[in-house]
Design a protein around this motif. Structure first.
Motif, PDB file in Angstrom:
ATOM      1  N   ILE A 143       0.840  -1.105   0.084  1.00 36.15           N
ATOM      2  CA  ILE A 143      -0.058  -0.019  -0.025  1.00 36.15           C
ATOM      3  C   ILE A 143       0.916   1.180   0.142  1.00 36.15           C
ATOM      4  CG2 ILE A 143      -1.729   1.446   1.251  1.00 36.15           C
ATOM      5  CD1 ILE A 143      -2.780  -1.304   2.433  1.00 36.15           C
ATOM      6  N   ASP A 144       0.549   2.319  -1.196  1.00 36.25           N
ATOM      7  CA  ASP A 144       1.452   3.605  -0.685  1.00 36.25           C
ATOM      8  C   ASP A 144       0.276   4.353   0.160  1.00 36.25           C
ATOM      9  OD1 ASP A 144       2.445   5.726  -1.180  1.00 36.25           O
ATOM     10  OD2 ASP A 144       2.177   5.944  -3.425  1.00 36.25           O
ATOM     11  N   TRP A 145       0.815   4.295   1.444  1.00 31.65           N
ATOM     12  CA  TRP A 145       0.147   4.772   2.645  1.00 31.65           C
ATOM     13  C   TRP A 145      -0.049   6.211   2.416  1.00 31.65           C
ATOM     14  CZ3 TRP A 145      -2.143   2.135   6.642  1.00 31.65           C
ATOM     15  CH2 TRP A 145      -2.144   0.732   6.411  1.00 31.65           C
ATOM     16  N   LEU A 146       1.012   6.935   2.188  1.00 27.16           N
ATOM     17  CA  LEU A 146       0.946   8.232   2.124  1.00 27.16           C
ATOM     18  C   LEU A 146       0.001   8.915   0.826  1.00 27.16           C
ATOM     19  CD1 LEU A 146       4.614   9.285   3.121  1.00 27.16           C
ATOM     20  CD2 LEU A 146       2.523   9.509   4.517  1.00 27.16           C
ATOM     21  N   SER A 147      -0.134   8.191  -0.229  1.00 27.24           N
ATOM     22  CA  SER A 147      -0.685   8.556  -1.133  1.00 27.24           C
ATOM     23  C   SER A 147      -2.322   8.233  -1.014  1.00 27.24           C
ATOM     24  CB  SER A 147      -0.379   8.135  -2.515  1.00 27.24           C
ATOM     25  OG  SER A 147       0.616   8.603  -2.709  1.00 27.24           O
ATOM     26  N   GLN A 148      -2.685   6.844  -0.730  1.00 24.02           N
ATOM     27  CA  GLN A 148      -3.748   6.234  -0.341  1.00 24.02           C
ATOM     28  C   GLN A 148      -4.720   6.587   0.918  1.00 24.02           C
ATOM     29  OE1 GLN A 148      -2.299   2.309  -2.367  1.00 24.02           O
ATOM     30  NE2 GLN A 148      -4.313   2.137  -2.048  1.00 24.02           N
ATOM     31  N   TYR A 149      -3.980   6.620   1.818  1.00 24.07           N
ATOM     32  CA  TYR A 149      -4.302   6.850   3.284  1.00 24.07           C
ATOM     33  C   TYR A 149      -3.168   8.021   4.244  1.00 24.07           C
ATOM     34  CZ  TYR A 149      -6.676   2.379   2.218  1.00 24.07           C
ATOM     35  OH  TYR A 149      -7.238   1.401   1.502  1.00 24.07           O
ATOM     36  N   PRO A 150      -3.426   9.208   3.221  1.00 23.41           N
ATOM     37  CA  PRO A 150      -2.601  10.361   4.084  1.00 23.41           C
ATOM     38  C   PRO A 150      -2.843  10.660   5.342  1.00 23.41           C
ATOM     39  CG  PRO A 150      -4.160  11.047   2.419  1.00 23.41           C
ATOM     40  CD  PRO A 150      -4.407   9.769   2.423  1.00 23.41           C
ATOM     41  N   LEU A 151      -4.262  10.835   5.866  1.00 25.99           N
ATOM     42  CA  LEU A 151      -4.349  11.272   7.027  1.00 25.99           C
ATOM     43  C   LEU A 151      -4.126  10.194   8.009  1.00 25.99           C
ATOM     44  CD1 LEU A 151      -5.308  13.889   8.760  1.00 25.99           C
ATOM     45  CD2 LEU A 151      -7.632  12.924   8.513  1.00 25.99           C
ATOM     46  N   LEU A 152      -4.352   9.174   7.904  1.00 23.63           N
ATOM     47  CA  LEU A 152      -4.124   7.908   8.698  1.00 23.63           C
ATOM     48  C   LEU A 152      -2.646   7.718   9.190  1.00 23.63           C
ATOM     49  CD1 LEU A 152      -5.274   5.301  10.075  1.00 23.63           C
ATOM     50  CD2 LEU A 152      -5.070   4.049   8.159  1.00 23.63           C
ATOM     51  N   SER A 153      -2.005   7.970   7.835  1.00 20.66           N
ATOM     52  CA  SER A 153      -0.651   7.757   8.059  1.00 20.66           C
ATOM     53  C   SER A 153      -0.099   8.918   9.084  1.00 20.66           C
ATOM     54  CB  SER A 153       0.137   8.090   6.637  1.00 20.66           C
ATOM     55  OG  SER A 153      -0.438   6.968   5.812  1.00 20.66           O
ATOM     56  N   GLU A 225       5.350  16.827  10.894  1.00 20.14           N
ATOM     57  CA  GLU A 225       5.088  15.368  10.169  1.00 20.14           C
ATOM     58  C   GLU A 225       4.384  15.707   8.951  1.00 20.14           C
ATOM     59  OE1 GLU A 225       4.333  16.179  13.399  1.00 20.14           O
ATOM     60  OE2 GLU A 225       5.292  14.939  14.749  1.00 20.14           O
ATOM     61  N   ILE A 226       3.577  16.674   8.965  1.00 21.73           N
ATOM     62  CA  ILE A 226       2.755  17.085   7.607  1.00 21.73           C
ATOM     63  C   ILE A 226       3.547  17.804   6.804  1.00 21.73           C
ATOM     64  CG2 ILE A 226       0.889  18.317   6.622  1.00 21.73           C
ATOM     65  CD1 ILE A 226      -0.670  18.191   9.510  1.00 21.73           C
ATOM     66  N   PHE A 227       4.305  18.619   6.907  1.00 24.48           N
ATOM     67  CA  PHE A 227       5.503  19.485   6.120  1.00 24.48           C
ATOM     68  C   PHE A 227       6.451  18.642   5.724  1.00 24.48           C
ATOM     69  CE2 PHE A 227       9.446  21.558   5.386  1.00 24.48           C
ATOM     70  CZ  PHE A 227       8.933  22.597   4.786  1.00 24.48           C
ATOM     71  N   THR A 228       6.874  17.426   6.470  1.00 30.48           N
ATOM     72  CA  THR A 228       7.987  16.546   5.920  1.00 30.48           C
ATOM     73  C   THR A 228       7.408  15.391   5.167  1.00 30.48           C
ATOM     74  OG1 THR A 228       8.956  16.938   8.134  1.00 30.48           O
ATOM     75  CG2 THR A 228       9.801  15.127   6.879  1.00 30.48           C
ATOM     76  N   THR A 229       6.221  15.192   5.181  1.00 30.41           N
ATOM     77  CA  THR A 229       5.795  13.948   4.658  1.00 30.41           C
ATOM     78  C   THR A 229       4.661  14.057   3.450  1.00 30.41           C
ATOM     79  OG1 THR A 229       3.964  13.460   6.065  1.00 30.41           O
ATOM     80  CG2 THR A 229       6.111  12.374   6.316  1.00 30.41           C
ATOM     81  N   THR A 230       3.672  14.910   3.680  1.00 29.59           N
ATOM     82  CA  THR A 230       2.592  15.005   2.508  1.00 29.59           C
ATOM     83  C   THR A 230       2.471  16.311   2.056  1.00 29.59           C
ATOM     84  OG1 THR A 230       0.737  15.533   4.393  1.00 29.59           O
ATOM     85  CG2 THR A 230       1.324  13.080   3.579  1.00 29.59           C
ATOM     86  N   GLY A 231       2.804  17.467   2.871  1.00 25.65           N
ATOM     87  CA  GLY A 231       2.919  18.875   2.312  1.00 25.65           C
ATOM     88  C   GLY A 231       1.488  19.333   2.540  1.00 25.65           C
ATOM     89  N   GLY A 232       0.484  18.654   3.332  1.00 27.58           N
ATOM     90  CA  GLY A 232      -0.784  19.278   3.376  1.00 27.58           C
ATOM     91  C   GLY A 232      -1.829  18.295   2.240  1.00 27.58           C
ATOM     92  N   GLY A 233      -1.189  17.609   1.549  1.00 24.78           N
ATOM     93  CA  GLY A 233      -1.934  16.961   0.441  1.00 24.78           C
ATOM     94  C   GLY A 233      -2.272  15.466   0.651  1.00 24.78           C
TER      95      GLY A 233
END
Length: 286
Positions: A143-153, A225-233
């Motif tokens: 599973i691509d966690w940060l793309s499919q389940y970003p908030l859960l990650s 955590e948000i800035f480093t991984t998903t950038g809010g997206g």
């Protein structure tokens, strides 16, 4: 004279706290009512509540508000439930308990950005992450966690870091339990589930209130955590109020709107702290 001396000695500390906390708040309050863009730093025209209207009507505001609450309450629920479970698990003496306690507490000492990078590259990466290898081992598709389940990650990352704090508070509270009361309950035929319901959980009520209060205040400001991984997206999936303020200030260069958002975040934190302090006060009064 007896009252004057202590107050005089406390004056430097009070003034220092005022300068450190109140002055920045007043500056933020000022900027929230003026038109201040970093692209035109010399212009500070008064524009009333336009910054607040702009911030609250932004398309990201409602998703950010929802994500903030989902993240906060999810992490609090996970850390309280697992923290109590771990606290009970290592409450009784066993060989190596001291080492286990140190290992349980150590994640809380990891910097948030390092924590996020570890989860992003070592655990959640869909190619070489630990979760991907476990999925392949059991014949499942990674599973691509940060793309499919970003908030859960993000919830998993933050929960992993705050779980040791909750566990430490609950371990300390469990050490103060009346052992004679537990022994008497056992002699009366109470099984472990009954002891858990009528003895352990009521005793941990104050500790739970303290954990919830401290976590709620700090979880409202999760950013690294948000800035480093998903950038809010992707999209607004992991945008929170704190990250939205960052975007307004350092990506859109709109200091006025960011200041309005910061005041809203401060108000939100104070409302949460007020109700939690009342809850703790009731627990302490029992």
């Amino acid at each position: 004279m007896t009252r004057l001396l202590p107050r005089t000695l406390l004056t430097p500390a009070v003034l220092s706290i005022a300068i450190i906390s109140i002055v920045p708040l007043l500056i933020t309050l000022y900027y929230s009512f003026v038109r201040y863009s970093m692209l035109a730093p010399g212009e500070h025209d008064f524009n009333g509540v336009d910054n607040f209207i702009f911030f609250f009507t932004d398309g990201a505001f409602l998703p950010a508000l929802k994500n903030t609450f989902v993240l906060m309450f999810s992490v609090m629920a996970i850390t309280v439930v697992l923290g109590i479970a771990l606290g009970l698990l290592i409450n009784d003496a066993f060989p190596g308990r001291a080492i286990v306690r140190v290992l349980l507490i150590s994640p809380f000492l990891v910097m948030p950005a390092v924590n996020a990078l570890m989860w992003k590259n070592m655990l959640l990466n869909p190619i070489y992450g630990l979760f991907a290898h476990v999925s392949i081992f059991f014949g499942a598709t990674p599973i691509d966690w940060l793309s499919q389940y970003p908030l859960l990650s993000i919830v998993m990352m933050v929960s992993w870091q705050w779980l040791p704090f909750a566990c430490l508070i609950f371990m300390t509270a469990l050490q103060s339990m009346d052992k004679e009361q537990l022994e008497a309950a056992g002699m009366d035929g109470a099984n472990y589930l009954q002891q858990l319901r009528y003895l352990y959980l009521p005793h941990l009520g104050r500790a739970v209130s303290v954990v919830l209060m401290i976590e709620m205040i700090f979880l409202l400001s999760v950013f690294a955590e948000i800035f480093t991984t998903t950038g809010g997206g992707p999209g607004f999936e992991t945008t929170t109020i704190t990250f939205m303020i960052y975007q307004q200030a350092l990506q859109s260069y709109d200091i006025g709107a960011a200041s309005a958002g910061a005041l809203f975040a401060v108000l939100l934190a104070n409302i949460a702290a007020f109700f939690l302090m009342r809850s703790i006060g009731k627990n302490l009064a029992k």
